[in-house]
Design a protein around this motif. Sequence first.
Motif, PDB file in Angstrom:
ATOM      1  N   GLU A 189      67.464  22.645 -51.522  1.00  0.00           N
ATOM      2  CA  GLU A 189      67.025  21.551 -52.381  1.00  0.00           C
ATOM      3  C   GLU A 189      67.740  20.243 -52.068  1.00  0.00           C
ATOM      4  OE1 GLU A 189      67.333  22.754 -56.428  1.00  0.00           O
ATOM      5  OE2 GLU A 189      65.996  24.489 -56.183  1.00  0.00           O
ATOM      6  N   ASP A 190      68.575  20.252 -51.008  1.00  0.00           N
ATOM      7  CA  ASP A 190      69.268  19.043 -50.547  1.00  0.00           C
ATOM      8  C   ASP A 190      70.083  18.396 -51.667  1.00  0.00           C
ATOM      9  OD1 ASP A 190      70.024  17.202 -48.614  1.00  0.00           O
ATOM     10  OD2 ASP A 190      68.393  15.818 -49.108  1.00  0.00           O
ATOM     11  N   LEU A 191      70.851  19.214 -52.383  1.00  0.00           N
ATOM     12  CA  LEU A 191      71.649  18.707 -53.493  1.00  0.00           C
ATOM     13  C   LEU A 191      73.103  18.482 -53.129  1.00  0.00           C
ATOM     14  CD1 LEU A 191      70.217  20.826 -56.456  1.00  0.00           C
ATOM     15  CD2 LEU A 191      69.725  18.459 -55.859  1.00  0.00           C
ATOM     16  N   SER A 194      75.798  13.878 -49.012  1.00  0.00           N
ATOM     17  CA  SER A 194      75.802  13.679 -47.567  1.00  0.00           C
ATOM     18  C   SER A 194      77.180  13.238 -47.094  1.00  0.00           C
ATOM     19  CB  SER A 194      74.761  12.622 -47.181  1.00  0.00           C
ATOM     20  OG  SER A 194      75.182  11.353 -47.642  1.00  0.00           O
ATOM     21  N   ASP A 197      77.735   9.557 -47.870  1.00  0.00           N
ATOM     22  CA  ASP A 197      78.053   9.345 -49.286  1.00  0.00           C
ATOM     23  C   ASP A 197      79.475   9.777 -49.600  1.00  0.00           C
ATOM     24  OD1 ASP A 197      75.581   8.330 -49.784  1.00  0.00           O
ATOM     25  OD2 ASP A 197      74.740  10.184 -50.615  1.00  0.00           O
ATOM     26  N   ASN A 228      72.549   5.895 -53.993  1.00  0.00           N
ATOM     27  CA  ASN A 228      72.250   6.957 -53.021  1.00  0.00           C
ATOM     28  C   ASN A 228      72.034   8.286 -53.727  1.00  0.00           C
ATOM     29  OD1 ASN A 228      72.310   5.432 -50.673  1.00  0.00           O
ATOM     30  ND2 ASN A 228      74.522   5.639 -50.424  1.00  0.00           N
ATOM     31  N   MET A 229      72.861   8.569 -54.723  1.00  0.00           N
ATOM     32  CA  MET A 229      72.744   9.829 -55.458  1.00  0.00           C
ATOM     33  C   MET A 229      71.492   9.845 -56.323  1.00  0.00           C
ATOM     34  SD  MET A 229      76.783  10.406 -56.447  1.00  0.00           S
ATOM     35  CE  MET A 229      76.657  12.161 -56.839  1.00  0.00           C
ATOM     36  N   HIS A 231      68.701   8.303 -55.591  1.00  0.00           N
ATOM     37  CA  HIS A 231      67.581   8.504 -54.667  1.00  0.00           C
ATOM     38  C   HIS A 231      67.436   9.981 -54.282  1.00  0.00           C
ATOM     39  CE1 HIS A 231      66.069   4.482 -54.004  1.00  0.00           C
ATOM     40  NE2 HIS A 231      67.299   4.012 -53.820  1.00  0.00           N
ATOM     41  N   LYS A 232      68.529  10.734 -54.336  1.00  0.00           N
ATOM     42  CA  LYS A 232      68.483  12.165 -54.026  1.00  0.00           C
ATOM     43  C   LYS A 232      68.157  13.000 -55.264  1.00  0.00           C
ATOM     44  CE  LYS A 232      71.834  11.910 -50.233  1.00  0.00           C
ATOM     45  NZ  LYS A 232      70.941  12.421 -49.165  1.00  0.00           N
ATOM     46  N   ASN A 233      67.863  12.310 -56.384  1.00  0.00           N
ATOM     47  CA  ASN A 233      67.509  12.971 -57.651  1.00  0.00           C
ATOM     48  C   ASN A 233      68.635  13.851 -58.189  1.00  0.00           C
ATOM     49  OD1 ASN A 233      64.832  11.889 -57.807  1.00  0.00           O
ATOM     50  ND2 ASN A 233      64.198  13.368 -56.248  1.00  0.00           N
ATOM     51  N   ILE A 234      69.868  13.460 -57.926  1.00  0.00           N
ATOM     52  CA  ILE A 234      71.018  14.163 -58.500  1.00  0.00           C
ATOM     53  C   ILE A 234      71.121  13.789 -59.968  1.00  0.00           C
ATOM     54  CG2 ILE A 234      73.546  14.375 -58.406  1.00  0.00           C
ATOM     55  CD1 ILE A 234      73.331  13.900 -55.388  1.00  0.00           C
TER      56      ILE A 234
END
Length: 259
Positions: A189-191, A194, A197, A228-229, A231-234
């Motif tokens: 889920e790419d959580l 990165s 980041d 950035n976080m 945009h990653k839906n964190i």
Amino acid sequence: MISDITGIDYSLLKDNLVLKTNELPIHRKDEKFKRCDFIITLDEHMILNLELNRQSHTGLIVKNLSYVFQLFSTAFKKGEDYDEELIVMQINLDCFKDSTNKKALSKYYLQEENSHHIYSNNLIIYTLNIVNCHELYYNEDIKKIPNYVRWGELLYCHDLSKLPSITKGIMTYEERNTIMGILDKLTKEDLFMSESDALKWEEWEKNTIYKDGIEQGIEQNTKDVILNMLHKNISLEDIRDVTGKSIEEIKKIKEEVNL
């Protein structure tokens, strides 16, 4: 892991550990907000502070000491009396190469310089060097390495397929599969944060601790990490825990860019 590092009986930890708020109390109006990584209590007489240190930087030891001393001073006094049984432990999980120390695990007390007589058993600091654990894991006899080296290698490992061999003897089959399932889900889920980041966060942390003259730049850096976080839906809660910003501040940033 805590049991293998500290020597505290695992059954005692398993039945009594309580995860507490990681926010340190503020005693002065001009005092800056501080957030530990983890604060755990075993009972009313024992507090454990776990700090994950991704890289070495100027002031790291001072920062960690300030956390543990503040915990110690806050918890030690009970009304007009002092709790002589109180033990405060800090476990530093260092994820960087330390050229001054080749050991995987180090234990520190307050002690007299020449006789090494321990001044107090109330304050204990452990340092588990993850890189040293990794080197020992692959260069020493696998059957003879201590369990804390396996924990260090587990934290170092980037390959899920290696977890079964690394966790042998320190986890049950069910525990290992539970962790592998969680990590696999987070990966798909790419959580995970990165690398870029993470580097931005490290720079922000270093600046906020010791470079008071660049508050504006720090704020912008923090805002970039939050964006950035987002945009990653964190989740807002996870962003709050990483950056120290309130939910309201994060929502305001989110509204500014129409996310």
